[in-house]
Scaffold this active site. Structure first.
Site, PDB file in Angstrom:
ATOM      1  CB  CYS A  11      -0.944   0.025   1.203  1.00 39.71           C
ATOM      2  SG  CYS A  11      -0.094   0.327   2.770  1.00 39.71           S
ATOM      3  CB  CYS A  14       4.460  -0.381   1.614  1.00 39.78           C
ATOM      4  SG  CYS A  14       3.450  -1.542   2.541  1.00 39.78           S
ATOM      5  CG  ASP A 444      12.833  28.055 -33.202  1.00 39.82           C
ATOM      6  OD1 ASP A 444      13.297  29.188 -33.359  1.00 39.82           O
ATOM      7  OD2 ASP A 444      13.215  27.054 -33.835  1.00 39.82           O
ATOM      8  CG  ASP A 642      16.055  22.908 -33.053  1.00 37.04           C
ATOM      9  OD1 ASP A 642      16.439  23.087 -31.886  1.00 37.04           O
ATOM     10  OD2 ASP A 642      16.647  23.376 -34.039  1.00 37.04           O
ATOM     11  CG  ASP A 646      15.326  26.653 -30.278  1.00 37.55           C
ATOM     12  OD1 ASP A 646      15.813  27.751 -30.567  1.00 37.55           O
ATOM     13  OD2 ASP A 646      14.643  25.983 -31.062  1.00 37.55           O
TER      14      ASP A 646
END
Length: 842
Positions: A11, A14, A444, A642, A646
């Site tokens: 769970c 844990c 861009d 790209d 950039d």
């Protein structure tokens, strides 16, 4: 990040315990544990042995994943650690336990409730033998408890390690019911010996054997449903892992040999026949084919491939025989990197999960405390111990930490799977959550809004010159040029199947144009100023050239034999879907800004076609980063580029999106990678992010609401007012269904249409600021070197209004980021005082 598989978690408590234990290991800088995939990602300098030791001391098991387990499909007969972890082995085990439990439980319910409440017949020797009835119920309940012993082993193991979990709640609830019932049975025998039949009947009604068994059976039902649903959340990841072919046909010593995929090395030559899957990333050497790349990009239309074109693993060769060279193999293939991205995203945590994690960490101890207080309070009010115990058991079995722990990761996993199917890859859970919160999208231009390759848009022959004659001369002249604009003219020539004639005395004049001789006549091509210096250009042709330039196109003028031949306009045209994508982003309440290094005239023309809100031109990569920094002051920013040129801007933005990455998907700077070269995937990514976040909110609401309503009801808070009392068995049923509901709700994301813009909503702006730009681009004349750049940068940044200035002597620009409004005259005077000339300020 090192990846580990964690065993023994049941769970959210844990996973919180494991995360806390590993985070405390010296050298660990961050740790993220996923209950959904039983995985753990750890960053830092700590050794694997120390990390595994910490997990084991917390009461769980762990082993380090082998490199590449998640990144490649595993051959038949072997299993990677992650594939093993993703297999739904839990459901078959739980199904067997449930069937066996129900067999004993039905018999138990027949005797405990059927006979006692409805008078169903029993063997005559048990008719009035209440002690025998009690012993039979004890044996049947004990059988169910033995079948479901895992709850008790894990539950009490958690207590020993001071890390109680959901199994602890179930074990305490069922165990308390059983122990109290055993006590009642012994007390009944004492009353039987003493002849106290009234006491015998009283203790008969104190039996909770059926509750002890029913709790376990109902929780097992819930766990089985949850396990099946959780298995479906990883379907996308498992389907990706199954895509890669097991074998490849390689050419060795001139013969075709079928080898296991692991034996294919970089540089090997392999062949692919129609209908076969391409085994590794490669490059076509021979042949022509159409390849279906839907498995990677979601694009259903096959892509034509010829010599020199790249091909990717797991895509399907639909027609034609091709011979290829292996370029990337094993975990370096596109498919492997996609798998790694999806799996890594599942191993990380979204910011919204932190609240649930904090609650989960203290949830179970708090519930145990509430159950104990409930029993004490009811005893103090004068109720019987059996009544008080029933309320405490109800609290234990209705509480569900799993619903809290699963609320976020299941939605993240399903959302990532949906994105992967459509070629949208979120690298982390954070990126999936944050993308939908964007208020500004900075795009861009080249390769993002536009195709990134110049194309011929207009052909205007001069008077008295036929179009074919004009184009053939231009085609002949441009054939020896390496300029990108020449490529556009050459492509047009090939498309129209023009005859290619050989020129002589070819010369390229950088910044001006070209010249050559064709059949003894002089040819020239280039800018208006260049051609005007070599021949007379009519005014109407000059006007047309100017008009084309204003549209963002580059007019190339050509002359032959001393006379103007015509004009060819070349432009980097925008993608078909760009205007619609920009409009969709705007409809979502996102302001769209276009960034480009192009001149202002070209940039504004493209901006008008795309429909963006703002255009910032003449910006270099470092200038883009400063622009993003300024935009972030106005709200959350997405930067779309790209992923390579950039990179600084992608890193600076709140979310960096790499578009058109294709085979180069492992771009470190980006948070989101789009496999297709389509801008429309940006609003789709935003839409998916918002849907996933909405789903997480729904899950968290249900999880908190369930526990906030269920625990007081189980504790008996409403008994004095309305008489509402919860039987422990109904509490167990509610608990068993809570996690199932959360996981099922997350699975609804599989049906979400990321392309449907009809329900897009504008998000509320965090900061209402003026739309006036805080970035100005100055055109400066006279800068010759890096020293000039530094001088201009220093004088501009000395102004209190200027936060940063990115100066380039090569472009003759200074991109100025303003912290407050600054008059253009002030900026101009500051630069010109340094003996440079300011041409314009935009």
């Amino acid at each position: 990040m090192e990846q580990y598989t964690v065993t023994g978690m049941s769970c959210a408590a844990c996973s919180a315990r494991v995360e806390k234990a590993v985070s405390g290991v010296p050298g660990v800088s961050s740790c993220s544990v996923s209950l959904l995939t039983n995985s753990m990602g750890v960053e830092g300098t700590a050794s694997p042995s120390d990390i595994i030791k910490a997990v084991e001391e917390a009461g769980y098991g762990a082993f380090q994943k082998k490199k590449g387990d998640m990144a490649q499909a595993v051959p038949a007969g072997t299993e990677g650690a992650d594939e093993d972890a993703l297999k739904d082995r839990e459901t078959p085990v739980l199904k067997k336990r449930l069937i066996a439990s129900l067999g004993f439980l039905l018999v138990l319910m027949y005797f405990s409730m059927g006979h006692m409440m409805w008078g169903w017949p029993v063997p005559s020797f048990m008719e009035e033998n209440h002690v025998a009835m009690g012993l039979l119920q004890l044996l049947l309940a004990a059988a169910v408890m033995v079948i479901n012993q895992k709850f008790f082993i894990n539950g009490f193991k958690g207590l020993v390690h001071r890390a109680p979990n959901m199994d602890t709640l179930v074990a305490l609830g069922s165990g308390a019911s059983f122990i109290w019932s055993v006590y009642a049975l012994f007390a009944m025998t004492d009353a039987q010996v003493k002849g106290d039949m009234a006491g015998v009947m009283t203790y008969m009604h104190e039996f909770y054997f059926e509750s002890a068994a029913m709790i376990l059976a109902l929780i097992t039902v819930g766990k089985m449903l949850e396990a099946r649903s959780r298995g479906k959340t990883t379907d996308a990841l498992k389907s990706l892992m199954k895509l890669a072919p097991r074998t490849a046909t390689v050419v060795r010593d001139g013969k075709e040999v079928i080898v296991p995929i692991e034996q294919v090395g970089k540089g090997d030559v392999f062949v692919v026949r129609p209908g076969e899957s391409i085994p590794v990333d490669g490059r076509v050497l021979e042949g022509i084919s159409a390849v279906n790349e839907a498995a990677l990009t979601g694009e259903s239309i096959p892509v034509d491939k010829a010599a020199g074109d790249p091909v990717s693993a797991a895509t399907v060769n639909q027609s034609g025989f091709i011979k290829c060279e292996a370029v990337r193999v094993g975990e370096d293939t596109t498919l492997s990197q996609i798998i790694r991205m999806v799996s890594d995203a599942a191993s990380t945590k979204a910011p919204i999960a932190k609240v649930a994690d904090k609650v989960s960490g203290v949830f179970v101890p708090a519930v145990i405390s509430i159950a104990a207080v409930t029993v004490i309070v009811w005893l103090l009010t004068g109720q019987t111990f059996g009544f008080a115990l029933a309320r405490g058991i109800s609290v234990l079995v209705i509480s569900c930490p799993c619903a809290l722990g699963l609320a976020t990761p299941v939605a993240i996993m399903v959302g990532n799977g949906v994105g992967a199917k459509h070629g949208i890859l979120f690298k982390t859970a954070v990126s999936l959550e944050e993308t939908g919160k964007a208020q500004i999208a900075a795009l861009d231009k080249t390769g993002t809004i536009t195709n990134g390759e110049p194309k011929v848009t207009d052909v205007i022959p001069a008077e008295g010159v036929t179009e074919k004659e004009f184009l053939e001369a231009a085609y002949a002249l441009e054939q020896k040029s390496e300029h990108p604009l020449a490529k556009a003219v050459l492509e047009l020539g090939k498309e129209r199947k023009l005859s290619l004639r050989e020129v002589s005395d070819f010369k390229a004049l950088p910044g001006n144009g070209l010249s050559a001789l064709l059949d003894g006549e002089e040819l020239a091509g280039g800018s208006l100023s260049y051609i005007s210096g070599r021949t007379a250009v009519p005014e109407h042709m000059k006007a047309q050239a100017q008009a084309l330039a204003e549209e963002g196109k580059t007019p190339l003028l050509f002359m032959k034999g001393g006379k103007l031949s015509g004009i060819i306009a070349v432009a980097d045209v925008i993608k078909e879907d760009s205007p619609q994508a920009v409009k969709e982003l705007q409809n979502m309440g996102i302001r769209v800004v276009m960034l480009t290094g192009d001149n202002e005239q070209t940039a504004k023309a493209i901006g008008r076609q795309a429909g963006v809100d703002e255009v910032i031109a003449g910006v270099l990569p470092d200038g883009k980063e400063s622009v993003i920094r300024a935009l972030k002051e106005k709200g959350r920013v997405i930067m779309v580029g790209d992923g390579i040129n950039d990179a600084p801007a992608l890193t600076r933005a709140d979310i960096g999106i790499a578009i058109g990455a294709g085979t180069d998907i492992a771009i470190d700077a980006a948070d989101v990678v789009l496999m297709k070269s389509r801008l429309s995937d940006v609003p789709a990514a935003v839409r998916l992010s918002r849907a996933a976040l909405r789903n997480i909110h729904e899950n968290l609401f249900w999880a908190f609401f369930y526990n906030v309503i269920g625990i007081p009801l189980a504790a008996g808070v409403w008994i004095p007012l309305f008489g509402w009392k919860l039987n422990p068995m109904f509490g167990a049923a509610a608990m068993s269904l809570s996690s199932f509901c959360v996981v099922s709700n997350a699975l609804r994301l599989n049906f979400f249409d990321i392309r449907n813009a009809s329900r897009d909503k504008k998000i509320k702006e965090k900061h209402k600021k003026e739309k006036k730009t805080m970035v100005k681009t100055m055109k400066i004349e006279g800068m010759m070197c890096g020293h000039c750049e530094a001088r201009v940068k220093k004088c501009l940044e000395a102004l209190p209004q200027v936060a940063e200035a990115a100066v380039s002597h090569e472009n003759g620009t200074a991109v100025v980021t303003l912290s407050e409004a600054a008059d253009d005259a002030l900026l101009k005077k500051t630069v010109e005082d340094q003996d440079y000339k300011v041409i314009s300020i935009q």
